[in-house]
Motif scaffolding. Structure first.
Motif, PDB file in Angstrom:
ATOM      1  N   THR A  41       0.852  -1.185   0.000  1.00  0.00           N
ATOM      2  CA  THR A  41       0.000   0.000   0.000  1.00  0.00           C
ATOM      3  C   THR A  41       0.891   1.239   0.000  1.00  0.00           C
ATOM      4  OG1 THR A  41      -0.150   0.012   2.405  1.00  0.00           O
ATOM      5  CG2 THR A  41      -1.896  -1.135   1.212  1.00  0.00           C
ATOM      6  N   GLN A  44      -0.952   8.842  -0.459  1.00  0.00           N
ATOM      7  CA  GLN A  44      -1.089   9.840  -1.514  1.00  0.00           C
ATOM      8  C   GLN A  44       0.196  10.599  -1.813  1.00  0.00           C
ATOM      9  OE1 GLN A  44      -3.998  12.836  -0.517  1.00  0.00           O
ATOM     10  NE2 GLN A  44      -4.217  13.506  -2.625  1.00  0.00           N
ATOM     11  N   SER A  79      -2.381  -0.625 -10.000  1.00  0.00           N
ATOM     12  CA  SER A  79      -2.648   0.245  -8.855  1.00  0.00           C
ATOM     13  C   SER A  79      -4.149   0.484  -8.763  1.00  0.00           C
ATOM     14  CB  SER A  79      -1.912   1.579  -9.022  1.00  0.00           C
ATOM     15  OG  SER A  79      -2.156   2.407  -7.908  1.00  0.00           O
ATOM     16  N   GLN A  80      -4.691   0.300  -7.553  1.00  0.00           N
ATOM     17  CA  GLN A  80      -6.125   0.464  -7.339  1.00  0.00           C
ATOM     18  C   GLN A  80      -6.338   1.288  -6.071  1.00  0.00           C
ATOM     19  OE1 GLN A  80      -8.208  -3.244  -6.730  1.00  0.00           O
ATOM     20  NE2 GLN A  80     -10.034  -2.431  -7.698  1.00  0.00           N
ATOM     21  N   CYS A  81      -7.227   2.259  -6.132  1.00  0.00           N
ATOM     22  CA  CYS A  81      -7.488   3.102  -4.973  1.00  0.00           C
ATOM     23  C   CYS A  81      -8.102   2.259  -3.854  1.00  0.00           C
ATOM     24  CB  CYS A  81      -8.412   4.256  -5.327  1.00  0.00           C
ATOM     25  SG  CYS A  81      -8.624   5.401  -3.934  1.00  0.00           S
ATOM     26  N   CYS A  90      -7.963  10.075  -3.998  1.00  0.00           N
ATOM     27  CA  CYS A  90      -7.424   8.818  -3.488  1.00  0.00           C
ATOM     28  C   CYS A  90      -6.271   9.128  -2.528  1.00  0.00           C
ATOM     29  CB  CYS A  90      -6.938   7.936  -4.628  1.00  0.00           C
ATOM     30  SG  CYS A  90      -6.421   6.304  -4.075  1.00  0.00           S
ATOM     31  N   SER A  93      -3.441   3.815  -1.974  1.00  0.00           N
ATOM     32  CA  SER A  93      -3.570   2.910  -3.124  1.00  0.00           C
ATOM     33  C   SER A  93      -2.965   1.556  -2.807  1.00  0.00           C
ATOM     34  CB  SER A  93      -2.867   3.493  -4.349  1.00  0.00           C
ATOM     35  OG  SER A  93      -3.489   4.682  -4.757  1.00  0.00           O
ATOM     36  N   ASN A  94      -3.536   0.526  -3.412  1.00  0.00           N
ATOM     37  CA  ASN A  94      -2.992  -0.821  -3.332  1.00  0.00           C
ATOM     38  C   ASN A  94      -2.307  -1.117  -4.660  1.00  0.00           C
ATOM     39  OD1 ASN A  94      -4.185  -1.390  -0.752  1.00  0.00           O
ATOM     40  ND2 ASN A  94      -6.138  -1.603  -1.806  1.00  0.00           N
TER      41      ASN A  94
END
Length: 109
Positions: A41, A44, A79-81, A90, A93-94
């Motif tokens: 993770t 920001q 990458s996903q919020c 966001c 992020s993962n």
């Protein structure tokens, strides 16, 4: 005058982000498909520094427990919020990378 300088320095540090060491950890996978998902993770304003060799080594260890010989990354980085603030930005992020197990069972099929 001194307060202005301190404020400018702090603002610059916050806006430029901080380099942060991140270690990838197993986040999922499939023994049947011979895949391992490694990830971390990131906040920001963080600038992640990731040891990809360490991630590949951990993925290979997981594959070896399933009877494969090793692992190779494929498909790039995703990458996903994971968390948004009240303004729709966001803030966490993962990030993940898929690894394909190699050798062993895969070579026998």
């Amino acid at each position: 005058m001194m307060k202005k300088i301190v404020l400018i320095v702090l603002t610059t540090m916050i806006l430029s982000g901080c380099a942060v060491r991140k270690e990838m950890v197993p986040m999922g996978g499939s023994k049947a498909d011979g895949t391992v998902r490694m990830g971390y993770t990131v906040g920001q304003f963080e600038k992640p520094v990731v040891d990809l060799n360490q991630a590949a080594s951990l993925a290979a260890q997981k594959c070896k427990t399933w009877g494969y010989e090793g692992a190779e990354p494929f498909g790039g980085q995703t990458s996903q919020c994971g968390q948004m603030d009240g303004f729709g930005s966001c803030i966490m992020s993962n990030v993940s990378v898929e690894y394909q197990c190699t050798g062993g069972k895969a070579a026998q099929n």
